[in-house]
Design a protein around this motif. Structure first.
Motif, short mmCIF file in Angstrom:
data_model
loop_
_atom_site.label_atom_id
_atom_site.label_comp_id
_atom_site.label_asym_id
_atom_site.label_seq_id
_atom_site.Cartn_x
_atom_site.Cartn_y
_atom_site.Cartn_z
N ILE A 22 -5.15 3.56 -5.46
CA ILE A 22 -4.90 2.99 -4.32
C ILE A 22 -4.55 1.51 -4.45
O ILE A 22 -4.03 0.76 -4.75
CB ILE A 22 -3.65 3.29 -2.57
CG1 ILE A 22 -3.37 5.02 -2.76
CG2 ILE A 22 -3.51 2.99 -1.84
CD1 ILE A 22 -2.51 5.48 -3.43
N ARG A 55 0.67 -1.59 0.07
CA ARG A 55 -0.06 -0.19 0.27
C ARG A 55 0.75 1.38 -0.47
O ARG A 55 0.84 1.86 -0.28
CB ARG A 55 -0.81 0.16 0.93
CG ARG A 55 -1.53 1.07 1.32
CD ARG A 55 -2.81 1.29 2.66
NE ARG A 55 -3.96 -0.44 2.21
CZ ARG A 55 -3.43 -0.67 3.13
NH1 ARG A 55 -3.28 -0.46 3.90
NH2 ARG A 55 -4.60 -1.83 2.90
N CYS A 76 2.49 2.02 -3.23
CA CYS A 76 2.07 2.70 -3.72
C CYS A 76 1.06 4.15 -4.06
O CYS A 76 1.12 4.61 -4.56
CB CYS A 76 0.19 1.92 -3.96
SG CYS A 76 0.12 0.13 -4.91
N ILE A 77 1.12 4.12 -3.08
CA ILE A 77 1.27 5.61 -2.57
C ILE A 77 2.55 6.48 -3.01
O ILE A 77 1.51 7.46 -3.79
CB ILE A 77 0.36 6.11 -1.47
CG1 ILE A 77 -0.29 5.54 -0.52
CG2 ILE A 77 0.32 7.65 -0.61
CD1 ILE A 77 -0.91 5.19 1.24
#
Length: 526
Positions: A365, A310, A313-314
């Protein structure tokens, strides 16, 4: 959701932990020199001149200790030929070569400080040897390798019973090196043998160990290797956003999430199923250690892998273009504030709340996490695969790890250490204003926040020059007021005099020649 096998019997859970422990041990002892590593240090011999080599000697720099970046240590070298320095209680500082003068009791004098100590490899870990050398006063350590590189050929002769090595090992930290402050190098056997021969012949040898950060251009690249559950990096992640913003496009940050290759570590069975319980995702492909060492409850390794994906991806969405990533820093801070507990670490509602406060689009995201390959079934995830490749290339062993211009920055992960290292990485003449202003300031965080070095109250106070000009202005003002008041008082006096004259000198109506006009008699009042 991560692909997690159903609860396993205790024997299987124990096997999963054993596999991960084995992988951790290999990460410390089995790694070769990383292909992407940059040598930031130099090893040179100045005496005897016959051993001076253009460009210095090939060596390996330890991944522990605190080197003086931008500086050097040049001292006489002494060889502890009869001691491997593994036992701190038996170190004899009056032994070794070259021999020294004797004291009144006939004992050879100790190694004269400051000095650099050469120690043979073997017998115990690198950290143990260097720590003991530090305790007896060494300013630096040269570990003399006892095994030849296979590439050295006839130039090197291994000790009896030892085969050549394909590559020199990394001088890794065994996990206990935080108390070591002196630097150390590993010197290749073919070179170390020549140096030892000089000292055994009682000839003085003077060595220089020097360090620098590569500074190729006007932009510095820095990266942090950590995990979402790492405790040591939390303060840094909370505090460094302002510095990243102040540096702007003059510095490019890359966050790296440390995960393990489950296939290489044996977490994916022959049938393609996850053999490491809840430590891994994607049927055992991507794994992380259990942060609370309890496979039955709390945060799992699979949870750590998911949060790592995560955050990557951010970063791809909000930080990859400018290298600053304000939303990434904000999300990490919000996550640590709201969700960094066993209860909420993998709580979707808490995570969405953290992303909302950080102004991160949660739908984009989630789409990124899915498009990269997800965390289910036996499928590769492109982002996690890139992380595994980057980990192997960097050679990172101990977490957290900070690299500036591809050079490992050792010491504690603190704001001043990292900020100074970044400022030291710029090419000459290209130092950003924030580095010129704040790199040597006692309180760098406050300097960056205020835009100048010094307490905030100074910003609100008046400078000396401003005070002088203000006083001068006030003096002129009061002088003008005084002149105006004097003139006003003078006019009042004129009016009073006129009144007195008019009262005590009545006019003769018939004699127009007798005029009481003050203007005609006395010009002072006109």
């Amino acid at each position: 959701m991560p692909s997690i096998s159903p609860p396993s019997p205790p024997a299987c859970r124990t096997a999963a932990l054993v596999l991960m422990v084995g992988l951790l041990a290999c990460s410390v002892e089995c790694q070769d020199e990383p292909a992407g590593a940059v040598t930031s240090s130099k090893l040179q011999i100045h005496l005897p001149q016959s051993l001076t080599k253009p460009g210095g000697y090939d060596h390996r720099e330890a991944l522990f200790g605190i080197p003086p970046y931008g500086g050097s240590i040049a001292q006489n070298l002494y060889y502890a030929d009869a001691d491997d320095l593994c036992d701190a209680s038996s170190i004899d500082t009056r032994a070794g070569h070259p021999v020294r003068a004797k004291d009144a009791d006939g004992n050879m004098l100790p190694w004269p400080s400051p000095y650099i100590l050469m120690i043979d490899r073997g017998g115990c870990t690198f950290t143990q040897k260097v720590r003991n050398a530090q305790r007896v006063g060494a300013a630096g350590v040269i570990i003399a390798d006892s095994t030849c590189l296979c590439s050295a050929g006839d130039q090197c002769h291994s000790d009896p019973g030892k085969d050549c090595e394909a590559r020199e090992p990394i001088m890794a930290d065994d996990g206990s090196g935080m108390d070591i402050s002196i630097p150390s190098f590993l010197m290749f056997k073919q070179d170390a043998d020549l140096v030892k021969a000089e000292m055994l012949a009682n000839h003085a040898v003077r060595v220089e160990m020097s360090w620098s950060l590569p500074s190729p251009d006007d932009r510095v690249e820095y990266e942090l290797w950590t995990t979402p559950t790492d405790v040591i990096s939390r303060d840094f992640l909370r505090e460094f956003k302002e510095a990243a913003v102040a540096l702007g496009k003059r510095a490019y940050f890359t966050p790296q999430m440390y995960i393990y290759d489950g296939v290489r570590s044996g977490c994916q069975g022959m049938d393609g199923q996850n053999a490491c319980y809840n430590l891994c995702t994607n049927n055992g492909r991507y794994c992380a250690t259990d942060p609370d060492n309890d496979l039955d409850q709390g945060i799992s390794g699979a949870d750590v892998v998911k949060e790592s994906l995560r955050r990557m991806c951010i970063w791809q969405r909000y930080g990859q273009d400018d290298g600053v990533g304000v939303q990434w820093w904000d999300y990490v801070a919000e996550f640590m504030f709201r969700c960094n507990t066993e209860e909420f670490f993998s709580n979707n509602k808490c995570i969405l709340d953290a992303m909302d406060h950080a102004k991160v689009d949660s739908k984009k995201i989630e789409q990124c996490m899915t498009d990269s390959g997800g965390l289910e079934e036996d499928a590769q995830n492109s982002i996690l695969e890139m992380q595994l490749l980057a980990k192997d290339k960097s050679g990172v062993v101990i977490l957290p790890a900070m690299y500036v211009n591809r050079v490992s920055i050792r010491g504690s992960l603190e704001f001043p250490v990292v900020f100074k290292a970044i400022c030291a990485g710029y090419a000459s003449g290209t130092l950003p204003t924030v580095c010129q202003t704040c790199s040597n300031c006692p309180d760098q965080k406050e300097c960056i926040a205020n835009g100048f070095c010094g307490p905030k109250k100074l910003q609100e106070s008046v400078s000396t020059s401003t005070m002088i000009y203000s006083m001068m202005g006030l003096s002129v003002f009061f002088c003008l007021v005084s002149v105006i008041q004097q003139r006003r008082h003078q006019r009042q006096m004129e009016a009073q005099v006129k009144g007195i004259i008019a009262e005590y000198m009545p006019l003769d109506e018939n004699n127009q020649a007798q005029s009481t006009s003050v203007a005609e008699e006395d010009g002072e009042f006109t």
